[in-house]
Enzyme design. Structure first.
Site, mmCIF file in Angstrom:
data_model
loop_
_atom_site.group_PDB
_atom_site.id
_atom_site.type_symbol
_atom_site.label_atom_id
_atom_site.label_comp_id
_atom_site.label_asym_id
_atom_site.label_seq_id
_atom_site.Cartn_x
_atom_site.Cartn_y
_atom_site.Cartn_z
ATOM 1 N N SER A 226 0.684 -1.055 0.136
ATOM 2 C CA SER A 226 -0.135 -0.116 0.373
ATOM 3 C C SER A 226 0.922 1.512 -0.067
ATOM 4 O O SER A 226 0.543 2.282 -0.444
ATOM 5 C CB SER A 226 -1.047 0.008 1.494
ATOM 6 O OG SER A 226 -1.734 -0.682 0.821
ATOM 7 N N LYS A 280 -9.559 -4.122 12.872
ATOM 8 C CA LYS A 280 -10.652 -3.210 11.886
ATOM 9 C C LYS A 280 -12.297 -3.261 13.124
ATOM 10 O O LYS A 280 -12.768 -1.928 12.707
ATOM 11 C CB LYS A 280 -10.985 -3.804 10.710
ATOM 12 C CG LYS A 280 -10.291 -4.306 9.903
ATOM 13 C CD LYS A 280 -11.222 -5.480 8.697
ATOM 14 C CE LYS A 280 -9.614 -5.373 7.089
ATOM 15 N NZ LYS A 280 -10.031 -6.532 5.996
ATOM 16 N N GLY A 340 -13.626 -17.151 4.928
ATOM 17 C CA GLY A 340 -13.093 -16.307 5.560
ATOM 18 C C GLY A 340 -14.615 -15.005 5.873
ATOM 19 O O GLY A 340 -14.873 -14.818 5.340
ATOM 20 N N GLY A 342 -13.238 -12.505 8.591
ATOM 21 C CA GLY A 342 -12.804 -11.849 8.869
ATOM 22 C C GLY A 342 -13.677 -10.423 8.116
ATOM 23 O O GLY A 342 -14.563 -10.494 7.337
ATOM 24 N N GLY A 343 -12.702 -9.036 8.922
ATOM 25 C CA GLY A 343 -13.650 -7.739 7.373
ATOM 26 C C GLY A 343 -13.552 -8.108 6.482
ATOM 27 O O GLY A 343 -14.913 -6.921 5.885
ATOM 28 N N ALA A 344 -12.488 -8.471 5.531
ATOM 29 C CA ALA A 344 -12.582 -8.555 4.148
ATOM 30 C C ALA A 344 -13.362 -9.641 3.682
ATOM 31 O O ALA A 344 -14.227 -8.918 2.756
ATOM 32 C CB ALA A 344 -10.957 -8.782 3.523
#
Length: 486
Positions: A226, A280, A340, A342-344
């Protein structure tokens, strides 16, 4: 910084000719080498450093042996590092002139006042450069050396925090007066950015105007691509900002001490942050307002300052939609599995539902999976009971890279696979799906889309897409073996 032996050809030094002014030779790690060999390929200054074990190095021995090595180095090197605690003695100071000295101090995490007092003692001995480093275990501890630099107002002193939690401070220090930023030549130390990263990710040696700091905040972010994407966009569009990696364990302490106040006191406030695992949910809790997508999935991967408060959002949902737009396959009406939670994974599930797909959440942990699925109003399937043959769209949102957590061979022939993990080499999920001839959106496609969405959330402008794609591909092999999920 040279800490491992050069190749026989020494060609790795060629890349330093035009951009690097100084090479530090860590003789405590390398042993004695001939600086003439370095000068044949590198025209800048060469500094000799014999770091003591009690100062984070490997040299152990009596003072007379140490001093003999330093004096011998002074005959051949442009500059010699003298440790404040060991080397400021007449035997050395009378034979090594001030303009060829660098005086250093390396200690435990120190507060602002301690650093000032330590430097006051060091400055009594003349030198061309001074270096103070503090071994920090928390990102907020790295504020002290930066505040010290800010208040000192000199151009011959470098100070920063060492260790993973201090990387952000060594990158920011030059804007506060530090004349040197240190990078490794070979990437052998994961807590030291490589020279390639300093040049490609952060734009050194040029120091552009800087009004604000943004960054990525998470437990494992030093391998993130990033910074390369965001900083390239800032440079291309003339935005006076710097995007840094903040390796953080305690999100609340970091946010209070660094994001809310510490950087502002340095005159370069934080305006926005990308937040990744495991913070998150904490990011959403810190926000004054939140987008419907962030509220819906109970997590945020973006925080943007709005006045005196922060707005939480998630770029994962629009990134999934943007990445899928590049696949010539309809999404609406497909039965989709998101592996999954999680946040994603949650953001992906909401994005697919918004595109007209029928998502099901799949997770190894049954209790957590059922809880998240109930919150999102989705069906849940335990991973050990999951079969892929009933789904024509699959999103992989776990950190696994070396094997697929499901059987891609079970997917139907018209399936689309979205892999939200990026790695230097293709992941098992992407590789096995391509072998099947399936349409694949890999982690690098998602990363590019996510970077574009994050950039727009943070700046209100659009990242130069093709330039960013090229830079990400060029940096794909940096720090080989590191993996991040979004």
């Amino acid at each position: 910084m040279l800490s491992t032996p050069l190749s026989d050809s020494g060609t790795e030094l060629d890349a330093l000719r035009d951009e690097v002014d100084l090479v530090e030779v860590r003789a405590d790690l390398l042993g004695e080498i001939d600086p003439a060999r370095l000068r044949r390929r590198f025209g800048g200054r060469v500094v000799y450093c014999l770091r003591s074990r009690d100062r984070g190095g490997r040299f152990e021995g009596p003072a007379h042996v140490r001093h003999a090595r330093l004096l011998a180095a002074a005959e051949r090197y442009d500059m010699v590092d003298l440790e404040d605690d060991h080397d400021l003695v007449p035997e050395l100071l009378t034979r090594i002139p001030a303009h060829r000295r660098r005086i250093s101090w390396h200690g435990a995490a120190a507060d602002h006042g301690t650093l000032h007092r330590r430097f006051g003692s060091m400055a009594a001995t003349g030198a061309a450069l001074y270096l103070l480093t503090s071994a920090v275990s928390r990102a907020e501890q790295a504020l002290a050396p930066l505040r010290f630099l800010h208040d000192l107002g000199r151009c011959d002193v470098t100070a920063f925090g060492t260790g993973a939690a201090g990387v952000w401070s060594r990158l920011l220090a030059p804007w506060l007066g530090a004349p040197v930023v240190f990078g490794g030549l070979d990437g052998g130390d994961p807590d030291v950015p490589t020279v390639d990263q300093l040049l490609g990710d952060y734009g050194f040696p040029r120091l552009r105007p800087l009004d604000t700091v943004n960054g990525i905040v998470g437990r494992s972010v030093l391998a993130s691509k990033s910074p390369r994407a965001h900083n390239a966009g800032y440079r291309a569009l003339g935005i006076p900002a710097l995007y840094l990696p903040f390796q953080v364990e305690d999100f609340g302490a970091f946010w209070d001490e660094v994001a809310e106040s510490g950087l502002t006191a340095l005159g370069i406030p934080m305006r926005a942050a990308t937040v990744v695992s495991p913070h998150k949910e904490a990011a959403l809790a810190r926000a004054g307002t939140a987008s419907p997508a962030a509220r819906g999935c109970g997590a945020a991967n973006s925080l943007v300052r709005q006045g005196s408060s922060w707005r939480a959002d998630t770029s994962n949902s629009p990134a999934i939609r943007r990445a899928l737009a590049g696949v010539d396959e309809p999404v609406s009406g497909r039965r989709a599995a998101v592996i999954g939670c999680g946040g994603a994974g949650r953001a992906a599930a909401l994005a697919l539902a918004g595109c007209g797909a029928e998502p099901v959440l799949v997770n190894r942990d049954r209790h957590r999976g059922r809880s998240v699925a109930a919150r999102l109003g989705l069906e849940f399937v335990p991973l050990d009971e999951f079969r892929a043959d009933g789904y024509s769209l699959l999103v992989h949102a776990t950190p696994m890279t070396d094997r697929a957590p499901f059987r891609p061979v079970e997917l139907p022939d018209d399936a689309v696979v979205v892999d939200m993990v990026y790695a230097p080499t293709e992941t098992a999920v992407s590789s096995e799906a391509r072998e099947r001839g399936l349409a694949v959106v890999d982690g690098w496609d998602v990363l590019l889309a996510d970077a574009g969405c994050q950039f727009h959330l943070m700046t209100g402008r659009h990242i130069p897409t093709e330039q960013t794609r090229a830079l990400l591909q060029a940096g794909r092999t940096l720090r080989g073996g590191d993996v991040l999920s979004h």
